[in-house]
Each structure stands twice: as C-alpha cells, then as structure tokens.
Design an enzyme around this catalytic site. Structure first.
Site, PDB file in Angstrom:
ATOM      1  N   LYS A  13     -29.429 -45.398   9.703  1.00 18.18           N
ATOM      2  CA  LYS A  13     -29.261 -44.783   8.441  1.00 18.18           C
ATOM      3  C   LYS A  13     -27.936 -44.162   8.370  1.00 18.18           C
ATOM      4  O   LYS A  13     -27.365 -44.272   7.302  1.00 18.18           O
ATOM      5  CB  LYS A  13     -30.387 -43.964   8.010  1.00 18.18           C
ATOM      6  N   ARG A  88     -37.104 -34.405   6.022  1.00 18.34           N
ATOM      7  CA  ARG A  88     -37.661 -34.902   7.148  1.00 18.34           C
ATOM      8  C   ARG A  88     -39.207 -34.788   7.385  1.00 18.34           C
ATOM      9  O   ARG A  88     -39.764 -35.206   8.272  1.00 18.34           O
ATOM     10  CB  ARG A  88     -36.990 -34.561   8.589  1.00 18.34           C
ATOM     11  N   ARG A 127     -26.011 -45.242  22.130  1.00 16.58           N
ATOM     12  CA  ARG A 127     -25.019 -44.699  20.910  1.00 16.58           C
ATOM     13  C   ARG A 127     -23.842 -43.881  21.568  1.00 16.58           C
ATOM     14  O   ARG A 127     -23.956 -43.050  22.118  1.00 16.58           O
ATOM     15  CB  ARG A 127     -25.721 -44.022  19.878  1.00 16.58           C
ATOM     16  N   ARG A 159     -24.211 -38.341  22.171  1.00 12.27           N
ATOM     17  CA  ARG A 159     -24.770 -37.085  21.901  1.00 12.27           C
ATOM     18  C   ARG A 159     -25.714 -36.675  22.651  1.00 12.27           C
ATOM     19  O   ARG A 159     -26.564 -37.292  23.596  1.00 12.27           O
ATOM     20  CB  ARG A 159     -25.637 -37.530  20.463  1.00 12.27           C
ATOM     21  N   ARG A 170     -38.075 -37.468  19.956  1.00 17.18           N
ATOM     22  CA  ARG A 170     -37.830 -37.651  18.393  1.00 17.18           C
ATOM     23  C   ARG A 170     -38.457 -38.553  17.555  1.00 17.18           C
ATOM     24  O   ARG A 170     -38.719 -38.313  16.400  1.00 17.18           O
ATOM     25  CB  ARG A 170     -36.216 -37.935  18.317  1.00 17.18           C
TER      26      ARG A 170
HETATM   27  P1  AMP Z   1     -29.881 -36.577  13.356  1.00 18.97           P
HETATM   28  O1  AMP Z   1     -28.431 -36.588  13.558  1.00 18.97           O
HETATM   29  O2  AMP Z   1     -30.270 -36.984  12.039  1.00 18.97           O
HETATM   30  O3  AMP Z   1     -30.415 -37.361  14.373  1.00 18.97           O
HETATM   31  O4  AMP Z   1     -30.539 -35.199  13.772  1.00 18.97           O
HETATM   32  C1  AMP Z   1     -30.228 -34.692  14.964  1.00 18.97           C
HETATM   33  C2  AMP Z   1     -31.323 -33.443  14.901  1.00 18.97           C
HETATM   34  O5  AMP Z   1     -30.885 -32.330  14.063  1.00 18.97           O
HETATM   35  C3  AMP Z   1     -32.671 -33.600  15.035  1.00 18.97           C
HETATM   36  O6  AMP Z   1     -33.293 -34.105  15.850  1.00 18.97           O
HETATM   37  C4  AMP Z   1     -33.260 -32.304  14.625  1.00 18.97           C
HETATM   38  O7  AMP Z   1     -33.358 -31.482  15.644  1.00 18.97           O
HETATM   39  C5  AMP Z   1     -32.081 -31.522  13.713  1.00 18.97           C
HETATM   40  N1  AMP Z   1     -32.231 -32.030  12.403  1.00 18.97           N
HETATM   41  C6  AMP Z   1     -31.308 -32.825  11.655  1.00 18.97           C
HETATM   42  N2  AMP Z   1     -31.827 -33.029  10.094  1.00 18.97           N
HETATM   43  C7  AMP Z   1     -33.029 -32.279  10.261  1.00 18.97           C
HETATM   44  C8  AMP Z   1     -33.935 -31.709   9.173  1.00 18.97           C
HETATM   45  N3  AMP Z   1     -33.802 -32.335   7.920  1.00 18.97           N
HETATM   46  N4  AMP Z   1     -35.009 -30.762   9.503  1.00 18.97           N
HETATM   47  C9  AMP Z   1     -34.819 -30.151  10.583  1.00 18.97           C
HETATM   48  N5  AMP Z   1     -34.294 -30.510  11.885  1.00 18.97           N
HETATM   49  C10 AMP Z   1     -33.132 -31.447  11.477  1.00 18.97           C
END
Ligand code: AMP
Length: 215
Positions: A13, A88, A127, A159, A170
């Site tokens: 995404k 989320r 990644r 990351r 996750r």
């Molecule tokens: P992402 O880059 O979208 O995979 O997000 C990485 C991490 O950031 C996630 O595993 C969560 O720990 C935190 N995170 C990102 N977006 C949210 C959200 N909308 N609500 C809560 N935690 C978030």
C-alpha cells in the site's frame, strides 16, 4: 479526491500510495512514516514509540489521530489526500468519520490491497527503503541489498520492524484489529479490492488509476 489504502503490512500500500501521489499530485499521509520521523528525532516520545513499533503493536489511537488531523487540515491537502496505514482499527475508522464530517469532507475511494500471506512475509523481510527519496526495493526480488546506494544519492536501509518475528506479530494484529474495518467500508459502497501477486506493482497502479479516472 480523498483516498484510503487498506492492506496487511507488506501488501504494497505504501508503494501504491506513492505512485498515486505522483500521478494525481495529491499528498500521501503515511502514519508509519510520520511515527518513524518522530522516532528518528531522538525525543522522549520517539524513544517510547520505537519500543512499541519494534514489537509490532499499535501506538495509541489518540496520537495517530492527532497526527492525521493536523495533516488533513493543512493547506497541502486542500485538493485531496491519500491515507496510508490509517485507520487501522474500528475506533480509528469512526474517529476519522467524525473528523471528516467536521471538516465537511469524505473518503471517496478505499482500495484494499490483497496479497497472499506467504508473499507478504518475503516482501517485509526483504524490504529496503532509500533513506532520502523513500524508494522501496526488495532484497529477494531485485539486485539491491541493504547498504547499497540509491540513484537519488541515499542509502537503502531496513526497517527495525521488518524481521520475521515482528512481521508475524504485525500480521496477527492486522487480522484481529484491521480486517474488521474492511466490512465498515464495504457497507459504505466505496471499497475496491485489488489483488496483488508475484508480478510488479505496475499492474495494480494501472488498475487503481483506471478506477480513479473512470468517475
Ligand atoms: P507501517 O509503516 O504502516 O507498517 O506502520 C509501522 C508501525 O507504526 C505499525 O506496526 C504500528 O506500530 C505503527 N502505526 C502506524 N500506523 C498506525 C495506526 N494507524 N495506529 C496505530 N499504530 C500505527
């Protein structure tokens, strides 16, 4: 045009949001990127966030809502925005509805990027992201490796939460907390399911673009 991307971690995404950001000149709002910027700042909040994020858990709804609210209300977003990684869970989805109602806005398109789980794990674990331009590559599917230089001058880095253990956590959190919001948007009649696979991201971008251009 206000767009939202849903999908498991590693579904692509982020890549799709960036492609649509370029094609339609509307900004991507990635809560993950905003939170990672805070962790890199060395602040006390950043250190706290680092711990939560490296375990694969969610940070608090209030904090992400505040970040998103600031962005959506800014001038940058006056022609639209692309939400990536928010909402989320159901509580975030209803808070987003409340916020948009106050601003007299709505989400017109929700794209669910659906990719088989075995592919997702490979995509996350391999990644790598350029620390300057944000370009995403994968160690399994390209010639790039962690530490290599990007043509834009940055370095590809991994990351902290893209290891197999955290990715599995996750994915569990995704199926427990995020999947229920698929029905929330299906019922609104704005959900488009885009099926991803082993081919590159271009086919998906074309599919999304043609939906956006067809209205
Ligand atoms: P992402 O880059 O979208 O995979 O997000 C990485 C991490 O950031 C996630 O595993 C969560 O720990 C935190 N995170 C990102 N977006 C949210 C959200 N909308 N609500 C809560 N935690 C978030």
């Amino acid at each position: 045009m206000n767009i939202l991307f849903l999908g498991a971690p590693g579904s692509g995404k982020g890549t799709q949001s960036k492609n649509i950001e370029k094609a339609f000149s509307i900004p991507q709002i990635s809560t993950g990127d905003l939170l990672r910027a805070e962790t890199a700042s060395g602040s006390e909040l950043g250190d706290e966030l680092k711990k939560i994020m490296s375990s694969g858990k969610f940070v608090s709804d209030d904090l992400v809502l505040e970040l998103v609210s600031k962005k959506i209300s800014s001038d940058d977003c006056k022609n639209g925005f692309i939400l990536d990684g928010f909402p989320r869970n159901l509580s975030q989805a209803t808070s987003l509805d409340d916020l948009l109602q106050k601003l007299n806005l709505s989400i017109e398109y929700v794209f669910l990027i659906d990719v088989p789980t075995d592919l997702i794990i490979k995509r996350c674990v391999g990644r790598i992201t350029c620390n300057i331009c944000g370009k995403i590559e994968n160690e399994f599917f390209s010639d790039y490796k962690e530490g290599y230089k990007c043509e834009k001058g940055g370095v590809f880095t991994k990351r902290a939460d893209d290891n197999e253990e955290t990715v599995t956590n996750r994915l569990n959190v995704y199926s427990e907390q995020t999947e229920p919001i698929i029905d929330f948007y299906k019922e609104k009649g704005i959900l488009h399911r885009i099926v991803g696979g082993e081919d590159g991201p271009e086919r998906l971008t074309d599919e999304i673009t043609s939906i956006l251009k067809s209205d």
